[in-house]
Design a protein around this motif. Structure first.
Motif, mmCIF file in Angstrom:
data_model
loop_
_atom_site.group_PDB
_atom_site.id
_atom_site.type_symbol
_atom_site.label_atom_id
_atom_site.label_comp_id
_atom_site.label_asym_id
_atom_site.label_seq_id
_atom_site.Cartn_x
_atom_site.Cartn_y
_atom_site.Cartn_z
ATOM 1 N N LYS A 170 1.159 -0.708 1.652
ATOM 2 C CA LYS A 170 1.142 -1.530 0.184
ATOM 3 C C LYS A 170 1.833 -0.435 0.179
ATOM 4 C CE LYS A 170 -3.109 -3.389 -1.293
ATOM 5 N NZ LYS A 170 -3.434 -3.621 -1.994
ATOM 6 N N LEU A 171 2.418 -1.079 -1.089
ATOM 7 C CA LEU A 171 3.084 0.227 -1.066
ATOM 8 C C LEU A 171 2.346 0.941 -3.012
ATOM 9 C CD1 LEU A 171 6.362 -0.346 -1.242
ATOM 10 C CD2 LEU A 171 5.632 0.679 0.131
ATOM 11 N N ASP A 172 1.498 -0.060 -3.385
ATOM 12 C CA ASP A 172 1.062 0.329 -5.043
ATOM 13 C C ASP A 172 0.246 1.087 -4.693
ATOM 14 O OD1 ASP A 172 -0.882 -1.041 -2.973
ATOM 15 O OD2 ASP A 172 -1.824 -2.167 -4.983
ATOM 16 N N LYS A 173 -0.406 1.794 -3.031
ATOM 17 C CA LYS A 173 -1.503 3.295 -3.230
ATOM 18 C C LYS A 173 -0.464 4.513 -3.731
ATOM 19 C CE LYS A 173 -1.021 3.431 1.992
ATOM 20 N NZ LYS A 173 -1.429 2.263 2.932
ATOM 21 N N TYR A 174 0.721 4.069 -2.659
ATOM 22 C CA TYR A 174 1.387 5.281 -3.533
ATOM 23 C C TYR A 174 1.864 5.388 -5.268
ATOM 24 C CZ TYR A 174 2.006 5.226 1.977
ATOM 25 O OH TYR A 174 2.544 5.447 3.052
ATOM 26 N N CYS A 175 1.596 4.343 -6.073
ATOM 27 C CA CYS A 175 2.073 4.893 -7.290
ATOM 28 C C CYS A 175 0.541 5.503 -7.772
ATOM 29 C CB CYS A 175 2.186 3.285 -8.059
ATOM 30 S SG CYS A 175 3.083 1.981 -7.597
ATOM 31 N N LYS A 176 0.228 5.977 -7.359
ATOM 32 C CA LYS A 176 -1.308 6.542 -8.075
ATOM 33 C C LYS A 176 -0.768 7.446 -7.476
ATOM 34 C CE LYS A 176 -4.494 3.053 -8.424
ATOM 35 N NZ LYS A 176 -4.687 2.493 -7.581
ATOM 36 N N ILE A 177 0.301 8.046 -6.370
ATOM 37 C CA ILE A 177 -0.051 9.770 -6.342
ATOM 38 C C ILE A 177 1.631 10.118 -5.962
ATOM 39 C CG2 ILE A 177 -2.240 9.211 -4.979
ATOM 40 C CD1 ILE A 177 -0.227 8.888 -1.758
ATOM 41 N N THR A 178 2.669 9.672 -5.965
ATOM 42 C CA THR A 178 3.731 9.960 -6.353
ATOM 43 C C THR A 178 4.771 9.656 -7.360
ATOM 44 O OG1 THR A 178 5.603 11.031 -4.895
ATOM 45 C CG2 THR A 178 4.836 8.587 -4.329
ATOM 46 N N ASP A 179 5.768 10.532 -7.613
ATOM 47 C CA ASP A 179 6.646 9.458 -8.475
ATOM 48 C C ASP A 179 7.714 8.968 -7.451
ATOM 49 O OD1 ASP A 179 5.487 10.386 -10.947
ATOM 50 O OD2 ASP A 179 6.202 12.879 -9.562
ATOM 51 N N ILE A 180 8.525 9.115 -7.020
ATOM 52 C CA ILE A 180 9.640 8.974 -5.325
ATOM 53 C C ILE A 180 8.960 8.761 -4.066
ATOM 54 C CG2 ILE A 180 11.944 9.906 -4.833
ATOM 55 C CD1 ILE A 180 11.452 11.846 -7.286
ATOM 56 N N LEU A 181 9.420 7.911 -3.810
ATOM 57 C CA LEU A 181 9.217 7.536 -2.340
ATOM 58 C C LEU A 181 10.404 7.540 -1.626
ATOM 59 C CD1 LEU A 181 6.743 4.831 -1.979
ATOM 60 C CD2 LEU A 181 7.024 6.455 -1.597
ATOM 61 N N ASP A 182 10.288 8.071 -0.417
ATOM 62 C CA ASP A 182 11.450 8.282 0.606
ATOM 63 C C ASP A 182 11.275 7.426 1.929
ATOM 64 O OD1 ASP A 182 13.875 8.114 2.660
ATOM 65 O OD2 ASP A 182 13.941 10.771 1.982
#
Length: 73
Positions: A31-43
């Motif tokens: 569930k990628l939206d959880k990462y939107c709040k904590i990071t700018d870039i995902l690898d």
């Protein structure tokens, strides 16, 4: 190649003026939206592979998830 997760709450103490990147143990179908709040870039490059080769079906699922997030914002 094998990543271990960590407590993402640790990023709460990092200034918002600092660009953050997360890599490792992130899966294409998370569930990628959880990462939107904590990071700018995902690898997630490694997550898009099957037997060491890029897997088009995993890439498509990932892109669908990104499109859902973009359409919600």
């Amino acid at each position: 190649e094998k990543s271990v997760g960590f407590n993402h709450k640790l990023l709460d103490n990092v200034s918002t003026s600092v660009n953050k990147m997360l890599a490792g143990n992130i899966h294409y179908n998370d569930k990628l939206d959880k990462y939107c709040k904590i990071t700018d870039i995902l690898d997630i490059s490694g997550s898009l592979e099957t037997s060491g080769e890029k897997d088009i079906s995993k890439i498509n699922i990932f892109l669908e998830n990104i499109n859902k997030i973009n359409n919600e914002n």
